[in-house]
Scaffold this active site. Structure first.
Site, PDB file in Angstrom:
ATOM      1  N   SER A  89       0.834  -1.212   0.000  1.00  0.00           N
ATOM      2  CA  SER A  89       0.000   0.000   0.000  1.00  0.00           C
ATOM      3  C   SER A  89       0.865   1.257   0.000  1.00  0.00           C
ATOM      4  O   SER A  89       0.594   2.224  -0.715  1.00  0.00           O
ATOM      5  CB  SER A  89      -0.887   0.024   1.251  1.00  0.00           C
ATOM      6  OG  SER A  89      -1.829  -1.006   1.180  1.00  0.00           O
ATOM      7  N   GLN A 108      -9.072   2.299  -0.167  1.00  0.00           N
ATOM      8  CA  GLN A 108      -9.031   2.577  -1.609  1.00  0.00           C
ATOM      9  C   GLN A 108     -10.060   3.637  -1.965  1.00  0.00           C
ATOM     10  O   GLN A 108      -9.777   4.554  -2.743  1.00  0.00           O
ATOM     11  CB  GLN A 108      -9.270   1.295  -2.403  1.00  0.00           C
ATOM     12  CG  GLN A 108      -8.122   0.308  -2.237  1.00  0.00           C
ATOM     13  CD  GLN A 108      -8.319  -0.991  -2.991  1.00  0.00           C
ATOM     14  OE1 GLN A 108      -9.398  -1.250  -3.534  1.00  0.00           O
ATOM     15  NE2 GLN A 108      -7.294  -1.814  -3.017  1.00  0.00           N
ATOM     16  N   ASP A 153      -6.745  -7.860   4.955  1.00  0.00           N
ATOM     17  CA  ASP A 153      -5.956  -8.696   4.034  1.00  0.00           C
ATOM     18  C   ASP A 153      -5.355  -9.925   4.723  1.00  0.00           C
ATOM     19  O   ASP A 153      -4.798 -10.802   4.057  1.00  0.00           O
ATOM     20  CB  ASP A 153      -4.823  -7.870   3.410  1.00  0.00           C
ATOM     21  CG  ASP A 153      -5.353  -6.820   2.444  1.00  0.00           C
ATOM     22  OD1 ASP A 153      -6.506  -6.959   1.992  1.00  0.00           O
ATOM     23  OD2 ASP A 153      -4.616  -5.863   2.140  1.00  0.00           O
ATOM     24  N   LYS A 179     -12.587  -9.180  -2.894  1.00  0.00           N
ATOM     25  CA  LYS A 179     -11.122  -9.049  -2.957  1.00  0.00           C
ATOM     26  C   LYS A 179     -10.604  -9.768  -4.219  1.00  0.00           C
ATOM     27  O   LYS A 179     -11.382 -10.053  -5.115  1.00  0.00           O
ATOM     28  CB  LYS A 179     -10.493  -9.602  -1.673  1.00  0.00           C
ATOM     29  CG  LYS A 179     -10.792  -8.733  -0.446  1.00  0.00           C
ATOM     30  CD  LYS A 179     -10.176  -7.370  -0.592  1.00  0.00           C
ATOM     31  CE  LYS A 179     -10.566  -6.440   0.536  1.00  0.00           C
ATOM     32  NZ  LYS A 179     -10.141  -5.060   0.296  1.00  0.00           N
TER      33      LYS A 179
HETATM   34  C1  S3P Z   1      -5.569  -1.261   0.108  1.00  0.00           C
HETATM   35  C2  S3P Z   1      -6.742  -1.225   0.787  1.00  0.00           C
HETATM   36  C3  S3P Z   1      -7.524  -2.406   1.125  1.00  0.00           C
HETATM   37  C4  S3P Z   1      -6.729  -3.685   0.964  1.00  0.00           C
HETATM   38  C5  S3P Z   1      -5.933  -3.701  -0.300  1.00  0.00           C
HETATM   39  C6  S3P Z   1      -4.969  -2.531  -0.335  1.00  0.00           C
HETATM   40  C7  S3P Z   1      -4.884   0.010  -0.192  1.00  0.00           C
HETATM   41  O1  S3P Z   1      -8.658  -2.466   0.278  1.00  0.00           O
HETATM   42  O2  S3P Z   1      -7.588  -4.801   0.997  1.00  0.00           O
HETATM   43  O3  S3P Z   1      -5.190  -4.894  -0.399  1.00  0.00           O
HETATM   44  O4  S3P Z   1      -3.692  -0.014  -0.558  1.00  0.00           O
HETATM   45  O5  S3P Z   1      -5.520   1.058  -0.074  1.00  0.00           O
HETATM   46  P1  S3P Z   1      -9.997  -1.659   0.669  1.00  0.00           P
HETATM   47  O6  S3P Z   1      -9.564  -0.298   0.942  1.00  0.00           O
HETATM   48  O7  S3P Z   1     -10.885  -1.692  -0.538  1.00  0.00           O
HETATM   49  O8  S3P Z   1     -10.558  -2.397   1.835  1.00  0.00           O
END
Ligand code: S3P
Length: 428
Positions: free
Chosen positions: A23, A169, A316, A343
């Site tokens: 991330s 996200q 995750d 996911k």
């Molecule tokens: C992430 C946010 C998460 C996570 C993904 C990476 C990110 O998703 O599951 O692997 O880098 O912002 P969500 O924000 O949709 O839960």
């Protein structure tokens, strides 16, 4: 399709490092590209998902130089990106397509973003809805809910957005649109999701700030300062080794320099609650992100109940946590985790089907799982369903299972952790 055979392991011992946080790596490229001047990124994750983001910025005219130890990004400022010649391919990466959709909605050019067959099944409506409220012009499959998406960049207005889901996200997509929007853009979420975007924006001098535990705003006219970003180790990758060391008898490992941002450490809290012997040492800070060594010793685990509030802090890690639950004493009940359905695979369905092959009783709930722990699990032949975290979680189960196991579709591991199997060999 690549396969891997794994045998039951003896005690896992040693000191390891996991690659840079996925991330944070995406955000480092995005924000360094938007900054004024050159930034140096060290320990950037070299994996397919992050390369999708990096290639997208190269395609938009950002010069990015890569040597063995660091990546130099020549920032172009928030208005300096160029219209890409071709479609942007986000590969398997949900973070790339969702964050770029927000950013590109406010850039004055046309872009199209697509992805692989797994990404093209994942929902985009969650970002398209708030972005459309800001004035964005986005089209896509199934009423703009599935990739590819086509974006006609235009002037946006800031909004106050109350996200129905705790998703980093979604939050980051709206904040990235907010960078070029007029006025103030504010995002609230039901529970705080990972806050790497907010930390990096503030570290780079954006005019924004925290409003309360789950609110953040960014004002128009923000500029970002270039600098050095050292990416901490990925706790989501570390999680597989934390669980492996807990469940393989006689193990003791140290995982060095892992990011322990409180929005990501739900897995440590839950594994400790299950009886796991886990400690954090050498606690420090890297560019606004807390970091520590994680020391893990094998432990007898007991089942636990976890619900909605903690899910964003370990979303995750549920495949890895499910493997710990599979060998714990008693049942583990996970609820409030409907997000798992969208996911890289439907992780409620894939955890049930694949863990089931090791002889574990798993019940599928609409928004979670009930896993009946048992002393012994048997080797199995399982499938990743194209999902890196399912492949790695099942590899960890295989280290504990009697006999041999085979994991099909291990190529998916390259999306986040290409050196995963090498590290297993180094400590096993
Ligand atoms: C992430 C946010 C998460 C996570 C993904 C990476 C990110 O998703 O599951 O692997 O880098 O912002 P969500 O924000 O949709 O839960």
């Amino acid at each position: 399709m690549r396969k891997k055979s794994i045998h039951k392991a003896g005690a896992l011992k040693g000191e390891i490092s996991v690659p840079g946080d996925k991330s944070i790596s995406h955000r480092a490229i995005i924000f360094a590209s938007l900054a004024e001047g050159d930034s140096k990124i060290t320990n950037l994750l070299n994996a397919d998902d992050v390369m999708s983001t990096l290639n997208a910025f190269r395609a938009m005219g950002v010069e990015i130089h890569d040597d063995d130890t660091s990546v130099i990004v020549k920032g172009v400022g928030i208005r300096g990106l160029k219209e890409p010649d071709d479609i942007i391919n986000a590969g398997n990466s949900g973070t790339t397509i969702r964050l770029l959709s927000g950013l590109l909605s406010g850039q004055k050019f046309f872009s199209v973003i697509t992805g692989d067959k797994y990404l093209r099944r994942r929902p985009m409506g969650r970002v398209v809805k708030p972005l459309t409220k800001m004035g964005a012009r986005i089209w896509g499959k199934e009423g703009a809910n599935k990739p590819p998406v086509a974006i006609n960049g235009c002037s946006l207005n800031g909004i106050e957005f109350h996200s129905p889901i705790a998703s980093a996200q979604v939050k980051s997509s709206v904040l990235l649109a907010g960078i070029t929007a007029s006025g103030r853009t504010t995002v609230y979420e039901p529970y705080l999701s990972r806050d790497h975007t907010e930390r990096m924006l503030l570290a780079m001098g954006a005019s924004g700030g925290k409003l309360d535990d789950s609110g953040f705003y960014i004002d128009s006219g923000s500029t970002l300062e270039s600098g050095e970003i050292n990416v901490v180790g990925d706790i989501s990758s570390a999680a597989f080794f934390i669980v492996a060391a807990l469940i393989v008898a006689g193990s003791e490992i140290r995982i060095k320099r892992v990011g322990v941002n409180p929005t990501r450490t739900g897995i440590i809290d839950v594994l400790k609650q299950m009886g796991g012997d886990i400690s954090l040492e050498n606690i420090g800070d890297e560019a606004g992100e807390p970091v520590a060594d994680i020391v893990v010793r094998s432990s007898s685990l007991k089942g636990v109940r976890i619900g909605r509030e903690i899910i964003p802090r370990l979303i995750d890690e549920i495949p890895a946590l499910s493997v710990a639950a599979a060998v714990a004493d008693g049942a583990t009940v996970i609820t409030g985790a409907k997000e798992l359905r969208v996911k890289e695979s439907d992780r409620i369905a894939t955890v049930k089907s694949e863990l089931g092959k090791f002889g574990v009783m798993v019940e599928e709930l609409e928004d979670g799982l009930i896993i009946e722990g048992r002393e012994n699990i048997r080797g199995a032949s399982v499938d990743s369903h194209g999902d890196h975290r399912i492949a790695m979680a099942m590899a960890v189960a295989a280290l504990r299972a009697e006999g041999d196991s085979t994991i099909k579709g291990v190529g998916s591991v390259d999306t986040s952790f290409p050196t995963f199997f090498d590290i297993i060999e180094s400590i096993g």
